[in-house]
Design an enzyme around this catalytic site. Structure first.
Site, PDB file in Angstrom:
ATOM      1  N   ARG A 236       0.856  -1.181   0.000  1.00 28.38           N
ATOM      2  CA  ARG A 236       0.000   0.000   0.000  1.00 28.38           C
ATOM      3  C   ARG A 236       0.895   1.235   0.000  1.00 28.38           C
ATOM      4  O   ARG A 236       1.961   1.241   0.639  1.00 28.38           O
ATOM      5  CB  ARG A 236      -0.893   0.045   1.252  1.00 28.38           C
ATOM      6  CG  ARG A 236      -2.076  -0.911   1.230  1.00 28.38           C
ATOM      7  CD  ARG A 236      -3.134  -0.536   0.184  1.00 28.38           C
ATOM      8  NE  ARG A 236      -4.278  -1.420   0.234  1.00 28.38           N
ATOM      9  CZ  ARG A 236      -4.426  -2.524  -0.493  1.00 28.38           C
ATOM     10  NH1 ARG A 236      -3.483  -2.891  -1.351  1.00 28.38           N
ATOM     11  NH2 ARG A 236      -5.519  -3.258  -0.387  1.00 28.38           N
ATOM     12  N   GLU A 265      -4.108   7.448  -5.046  1.00 26.74           N
ATOM     13  CA  GLU A 265      -4.353   6.747  -6.319  1.00 26.74           C
ATOM     14  C   GLU A 265      -5.646   7.256  -6.942  1.00 26.74           C
ATOM     15  O   GLU A 265      -6.615   7.439  -6.215  1.00 26.74           O
ATOM     16  CB  GLU A 265      -4.440   5.238  -6.076  1.00 26.74           C
ATOM     17  CG  GLU A 265      -3.113   4.680  -5.596  1.00 26.74           C
ATOM     18  CD  GLU A 265      -3.139   3.172  -5.314  1.00 26.74           C
ATOM     19  OE1 GLU A 265      -4.140   2.520  -5.628  1.00 26.74           O
ATOM     20  OE2 GLU A 265      -2.150   2.675  -4.776  1.00 26.74           O
ATOM     21  N   HIS A 284      -1.572  -0.046  -9.777  1.00 26.38           N
ATOM     22  CA  HIS A 284      -2.143  -0.971  -8.782  1.00 26.38           C
ATOM     23  C   HIS A 284      -2.735  -2.221  -9.453  1.00 26.38           C
ATOM     24  O   HIS A 284      -3.938  -2.487  -9.374  1.00 26.38           O
ATOM     25  CB  HIS A 284      -3.203  -0.260  -7.921  1.00 26.38           C
ATOM     26  CG  HIS A 284      -3.403  -0.913  -6.583  1.00 26.38           C
ATOM     27  ND1 HIS A 284      -3.717  -0.212  -5.450  1.00 26.38           N
ATOM     28  CD2 HIS A 284      -3.323  -2.216  -6.200  1.00 26.38           C
ATOM     29  CE1 HIS A 284      -3.832  -1.052  -4.428  1.00 26.38           C
ATOM     30  NE2 HIS A 284      -3.593  -2.265  -4.858  1.00 26.38           N
TER      31      HIS A 284
HETATM   32  C1  GLV Z   1      -4.956  -5.295  -3.667  1.00 27.15           C
HETATM   33  O1  GLV Z   1      -4.236  -4.366  -3.429  1.00 27.15           O
HETATM   34  C2  GLV Z   1      -5.536  -6.130  -2.678  1.00 27.15           C
HETATM   35  O2  GLV Z   1      -5.514  -5.791  -1.489  1.00 27.15           O
HETATM   36  O3  GLV Z   1      -6.077  -7.181  -3.060  1.00 27.15           O
END
Ligand code: GLV
Length: 322
Positions: A236, A265, A284
């Protein structure tokens, strides 16, 4: 009973689900359901199929008067106020395990891309700058024989460690708790964070977002790394203080960074990090393989239908609700 989907989802399971439940879906592809719509639609929803871009905070739960189950199509759940959910007796589901290999593979992808300067090299060709083969043209770093430091030895960390071992890497890790069984099983060694940063040629951030991990990597921590080392974040964005990362990369005090996640983001085009040649950034997409995403949808749907039938979810985050 009504199931609210905050994203447009396709699945063979949906046909059956639509026969048994009222399905309300936010249809705009790859866009976040606006907050006012979310609060309005959740008011009479029995279940919600959510994802990491929805904020499920106290205000959300106050609006969700009928909600019986939440499931996020993600492994991470830092966007959900678990205390509020548990207080109301609402189980929260997520999708661990099925995405571990895909996320570990993206970490490796970014490691390789940074090590071999793939982004810069392609831009070089596109800019028509390639005149001839060069003895040290885009000379980068090696992976085989190098040391990988993994911050956060959970499900994904373990898979990444195995994959790295197959690439002939040495693997060390740091974690809140030392896990000697995993050390034995995977032939990896524990380090405190400082030693890990000093020793590793590649540092991969896998610690989840929490108050404890907020900005755990800043300028001072990056300064411990070697000039030839590479930093990867597939966890993250909040774990990294981006100004510090920018500064260390700009000063060429680490070799490169590969980033799948950002403090905000989507990252804006004019963000300083994106001006650097030694940054590879992707939007991401850690778990984004078709097969993995299909499985994540399936598990999320099963979590929800189980919850609506009063059964246990496949994967519950707030076990204390039971
Ligand atoms: C993606 O970042 C997730 O947490 O699955």
């Amino acid at each position: 009973m009504k199931i609210l989907f905050t994203r447009s989802i396709e699945s063979p399971l949906l046909e059956q689900i639509s026969e048994e439940y009222e399905v309300v879906m936010w249809k705009e592809e790859n866009s976040v359901m606006p907050r006012n719509e979310l609060l309005k639609e959740v008011a009479d929803a029995d279940a919600i199929f959510t994802n990491l871009t929805d904020i499920l905070d106290a205000e959300f739960f106050e609006h969700a008067k009928k909600l019986k189950v939440v499931s996020t199509m993600a492994v991470g759940f830092d966007n959900i106020d678990l205390q509020e959910a548990t207080k109301r007796g609402i189980p929260v589901g997520h999708t661990p395990d099925v995405l571990s290999e895909a996320v570990a593979e993206l970490a490796l992808t970014l490691m390789f891309a940074c090590a071999r300067r793939v982004g810069e090299s392609m831009q070089f060709i596109k800019d028509n700058k390639w005149e001839s083969w060069g003895p040290y043209l885009f000379a980068g770093q090696k992976i085989s024989g190098a040391k990988l430091g993994i911050i956060g030895m959970g499900r994904i960390g373990k898979i990444l460690a195995k994959q790295a071992k197959a690439l002939n890497m040495e693997v060390v890790y740091s974690n809140r708790r030392r896990d000697e069984k995993t050390e034995m099983a995977l032939d990896i060694d524990y380090r405190d964070l400082t030693s890990l940063l000093k020793e590793s040629d590649y540092v991969v951030m896998l610690a989840p977002a929490s108050a404890e991990t907020y900005h755990m990597m800043g300028y001072n921590e990056f300064s411990l790394m070697k000039e030839t080392s590479i930093f990867i974040n597939v966890s993250r964005g909040s774990t990294v203080e981006e100004e510090g990362l920018y500064k260390i990369l700009k000063e060429n005090k680490i070799f490169a960074a590969g980033l799948d996640v950002f403090e905000v983001e989507p990252i804006q085009q004019n963000h300083p990090l994106l001006s650097l040649d030694n940054v590879i950034a992707v939007p991401h997409i850690g778990s984004a393989t078709k097969e993995t995403r299909d499985k994540m949808v399936e598990i999320t749907l099963t979590n929800i239908t189980n919850g609506l039938k009063g059964e246990r979810l496949l994967h519950t985050v707030n076990e204390e609700v039971y």
